[in-house]
Write a protein that holds these residues in place. Structure first.
Motif, PDB file in Angstrom:
ATOM      1  N   ASP A 171     -11.695  53.599  -5.572  1.00 21.55           N
ATOM      2  CA  ASP A 171     -10.535  52.576  -4.728  1.00 21.55           C
ATOM      3  C   ASP A 171     -10.667  50.989  -4.651  1.00 21.55           C
ATOM      4  OD1 ASP A 171      -9.256  54.755  -3.415  1.00 21.55           O
ATOM      5  OD2 ASP A 171     -10.480  55.092  -1.829  1.00 21.55           O
ATOM      6  N   ALA A 172     -12.206  50.514  -5.835  1.00 22.45           N
ATOM      7  CA  ALA A 172     -12.402  49.401  -4.885  1.00 22.45           C
ATOM      8  C   ALA A 172     -11.987  48.730  -6.488  1.00 22.45           C
ATOM      9  CB  ALA A 172     -13.350  49.153  -5.399  1.00 22.45           C
ATOM     10  N   THR A 173     -11.052  49.997  -7.684  1.00 21.94           N
ATOM     11  CA  THR A 173     -10.507  49.153  -8.637  1.00 21.94           C
ATOM     12  C   THR A 173      -9.309  48.151  -8.776  1.00 21.94           C
ATOM     13  OG1 THR A 173      -9.546  51.229  -9.511  1.00 21.94           O
ATOM     14  CG2 THR A 173     -11.199  51.096  -9.757  1.00 21.94           C
ATOM     15  N   GLY A 238     -13.536  57.371 -13.600  1.00 24.00           N
ATOM     16  CA  GLY A 238     -12.031  57.904 -13.472  1.00 24.00           C
ATOM     17  C   GLY A 238     -12.888  59.118 -14.667  1.00 24.00           C
ATOM     18  N   ILE A 239     -11.444  60.125 -14.792  1.00 20.80           N
ATOM     19  CA  ILE A 239     -11.665  61.527 -16.137  1.00 20.80           C
ATOM     20  C   ILE A 239     -10.519  61.645 -16.257  1.00 20.80           C
ATOM     21  CG2 ILE A 239     -11.655  64.297 -15.532  1.00 20.80           C
ATOM     22  CD1 ILE A 239     -14.924  62.780 -14.813  1.00 20.80           C
ATOM     23  N   ASN A 240     -10.627  61.345 -17.424  1.00 27.24           N
ATOM     24  CA  ASN A 240      -9.013  60.734 -18.066  1.00 27.24           C
ATOM     25  C   ASN A 240      -8.763  63.035 -18.245  1.00 27.24           C
ATOM     26  OD1 ASN A 240      -9.623  58.145 -19.052  1.00 27.24           O
ATOM     27  ND2 ASN A 240     -11.101  58.586 -20.062  1.00 27.24           N
ATOM     28  N   VAL A 257      -8.284  61.413 -13.343  1.00 25.98           N
ATOM     29  CA  VAL A 257      -8.358  61.223 -12.294  1.00 25.98           C
ATOM     30  C   VAL A 257      -9.320  60.570 -11.306  1.00 25.98           C
ATOM     31  CG1 VAL A 257      -9.170  63.151 -10.515  1.00 25.98           C
ATOM     32  CG2 VAL A 257      -8.019  63.357 -12.411  1.00 25.98           C
ATOM     33  N   PRO A 258      -8.718  59.783 -10.566  1.00 26.49           N
ATOM     34  CA  PRO A 258      -9.995  58.811 -10.000  1.00 26.49           C
ATOM     35  C   PRO A 258     -11.338  59.504  -9.594  1.00 26.49           C
ATOM     36  CG  PRO A 258      -7.705  58.504  -9.003  1.00 26.49           C
ATOM     37  CD  PRO A 258      -7.491  60.270  -9.659  1.00 26.49           C
ATOM     38  N   SER A 259     -12.407  58.657  -9.815  1.00 27.92           N
ATOM     39  CA  SER A 259     -13.537  58.925  -9.290  1.00 27.92           C
ATOM     40  C   SER A 259     -13.793  59.142  -8.284  1.00 27.92           C
ATOM     41  CB  SER A 259     -14.719  58.923  -9.731  1.00 27.92           C
ATOM     42  OG  SER A 259     -14.547  56.819  -8.490  1.00 27.92           O
ATOM     43  N   LYS A 263     -15.155  63.281  -7.323  1.00 24.76           N
ATOM     44  CA  LYS A 263     -16.500  63.472  -7.018  1.00 24.76           C
ATOM     45  C   LYS A 263     -16.444  63.906  -5.500  1.00 24.76           C
ATOM     46  CE  LYS A 263     -20.482  60.711  -3.639  1.00 24.76           C
ATOM     47  NZ  LYS A 263     -20.397  59.637  -3.703  1.00 24.76           N
ATOM     48  N   ARG A 264     -15.354  63.953  -4.752  1.00 28.17           N
ATOM     49  CA  ARG A 264     -15.791  64.880  -3.173  1.00 28.17           C
ATOM     50  C   ARG A 264     -15.305  66.807  -4.520  1.00 28.17           C
ATOM     51  NH1 ARG A 264     -12.248  68.972  -0.293  1.00 28.17           N
ATOM     52  NH2 ARG A 264     -10.196  67.270  -1.079  1.00 28.17           N
ATOM     53  N   VAL A 265     -13.984  66.674  -5.424  1.00 27.57           N
ATOM     54  CA  VAL A 265     -14.441  68.200  -5.133  1.00 27.57           C
ATOM     55  C   VAL A 265     -15.643  68.448  -6.014  1.00 27.57           C
ATOM     56  CG1 VAL A 265     -13.184  69.517  -7.066  1.00 27.57           C
ATOM     57  CG2 VAL A 265     -11.883  68.049  -6.433  1.00 27.57           C
TER      58      VAL A 265
END
Length: 458
Positions: A171-173, A238-240, A257-259, A263-265
């Motif tokens: 979110d901070a990116t 992120g995960i490409n 996919v945003p980190s 991370k939550r998943v």
């Protein structure tokens, strides 16, 4: 007479002195100003040391060194069946010769004891998974869990004291910020490419998964899937996952996919083996002149209803993160859990209001089956469609049904003559119908309110 001659001589001498001083002092000063103005106009090319220093201030080496040994090569072995028409003639349909298929991708070590995050599509249908580290060591991998909705999978190898990457705050990116893609394209291990974050909250139409990707112009090619997108500090942001291409190779943009979502998943997969999804409990409507998400309806017995959200509210922030469009909202909610409390900021008739909303679980309001995401019907929608029962198609990934023209907004009344009035009815049908190929009859109401019936053979 003599007095007049003296005055004339004094005046003449004074004029000469004034002219001399002007030529020696005033004129050179003017010329110097003109020279200074000329020098200040820089040419297109310059050796200005300050500009060169600024250009060289971005250093990727630290991030590359911190991450390259934590990105692994993933090999997926699965079993396929090659159909043999001659054998089928004697032994029946489905007979064929088995063969092994091998696919490759990337993964990211997120702990020193061997937990690896990758894409679900990298390991889908695998019968055997092998991990190769950057130092060429090989390990068999165990599949801990997967989540198709976010295209995230979690693996585990039996090892210790491994290099790993810590999660950053996606979110901070910021758009324009440098990012590195680390992975194994075309089986080339330990490849690092650089680019900038081109967009956030990107919705890939027809993707069928999350709708909040980070877009970057760092080069990503086949084999990069599941690899790391990191910032210049070496933190995982992120995960490409995908590329935008007509050829299958990189042509300009890639998506991760945003980190915060990944991370939550991963935490859910570690704890429960499955992923629970959180929702506000609202229906939305696209309005071109609205900067935010327009709330068209608030569902009963949900956190949104209890908190006081109303139809007509425009959601502008969630936990102080700006919401411009629906995909921004989806991205924020995907990173949350049912039961979490969030601060929702809305614009209500020009007045800014804040509401603390306890998130509901998506399974309480939506269920999935046969490639369809079913949701309940509001009273207003029932009235609009002139129906008393059925469930709405919220999202559809079933290509066969998509070809029939079924899309979000359609209402499904029955499947195989089993009427649908609630989400529990779908669960009952799931126990009777093993897969979508077993659907023989489907009754729907289309977007015009007309009833359509489809029978097998469509």
């Amino acid at each position: 007479m003599k007095q007049n001659i003296k005055l004339f001589v004094v005046a003449l001498l004074g004029g000469f002195i004034s002219l001399t001083l002007y030529n020696r002092l005033i004129t050179p000063e003017r010329q110097q100003v003109n020279q200074t103005e000329t020098v200040n106009h820089f040419p297109v090319y310059t050796n200005n040391s300050k500009l060169v220093a600024a250009e060289n201030s971005v250093d990727f080496t630290t991030a590359a060194e911190a991450t390259v040994n934590a990105v692994v090569h993933v090999t997926n072995t699965s079993v396929g069946v090659q159909q043999d028409p001659f054998s089928q003639l004697f032994f029946g349909q489905g007979y064929g010769r088995e063969y092994k298929r091998v696919g490759t991708g990337s993964g990211v070590l997120i702990s020193p004891d061997g937990y690896i995050i990758t894409n679900n599509h990298v390991i889908d249908n695998a019968t055997d998974l092998e991990i190769v580290l950057n130092n060429k060591k090989r390990y068999k991998a165990e599949l801990i869990g997967t989540d198709k909705a976010t295209d995230i999978a979690l693996l585990k190898i039996d090892a210790e004291d491994l290099h790993y990457i810590t999660f950053g705050d996606s979110d901070a990116t910021k758009i324009g910020e440098w990012a590195l893609a680390v992975g194994n394209p075309y089986n080339l291990t330990s490849t690092v490419t650089a680019g900038i974050i081109s967009a956030k909250g990107r919705d890939l139409e027809g993707d069928g998964r999350i709708e909040s990707y980070i877009q970057t112009d760092a080069a990503v090619n086949p084999g990069n899937s599941g690899g790391a997108l990191v910032n210049t500090r070496g933190e995982l942001i992120g995960i490409n996952t995908a590329i935008s291409s007509q050829t299958g190779s990189f042509v300009g943009y890639s998506f991760a996919v945003p980190s915060n979502i990944a991370k939550r998943v991963v935490e859910d997969l570690m704890e429960n083996g499955t992923v629970k999804r959180a929702v506000l409990g609202i229906s939305t409507e696209l309005k071109e002149d609205v900067n935010g998400v327009y709330v068209s309806e608030v569902s009963e017995n949900t956190g949104a209803k209890k908190a006081g959200l109303q139809s007509g509210d425009i959601i502008t922030k969630l936990d102080n993160n700006t919401i411009h469009k629906f995909s921004d909202l989806v991205g924020q909610l995907t990173a949350k859990r049912p039961g979490d409390q969030v601060l929702v900021t809305v614009n209500r008739d020009g007045i800014t209001k804040d509401f603390k909303v306890k998130l509901s679980e998506i399974n309480d309001m939506i269920t999935e089956a046969f490639g369809i995401q079913f949701g309940g019907l509001s009273d207003s929608y029932k009235k609009k469609m002139n129906i008393n029962s059925g469930l709405m198609v919220k999202k559809i990934n079933n290509r066969g049904l998509q070809k029939l023209g079924i899309r979000p907004g359609y209402v499904i009344l029955s499947i195989n003559n089993q009427k649908i009035n609630s989400l529990s009815d779908v669960e009952k049908i799931k126990s009777l119908v093993e897969n979508e190929e077993d659907i023989n009859k489907l009754v729907v109401v289309n977007l015009n309110g007309d009833r359509e019936t489809f029978s097998r053979g469509w």
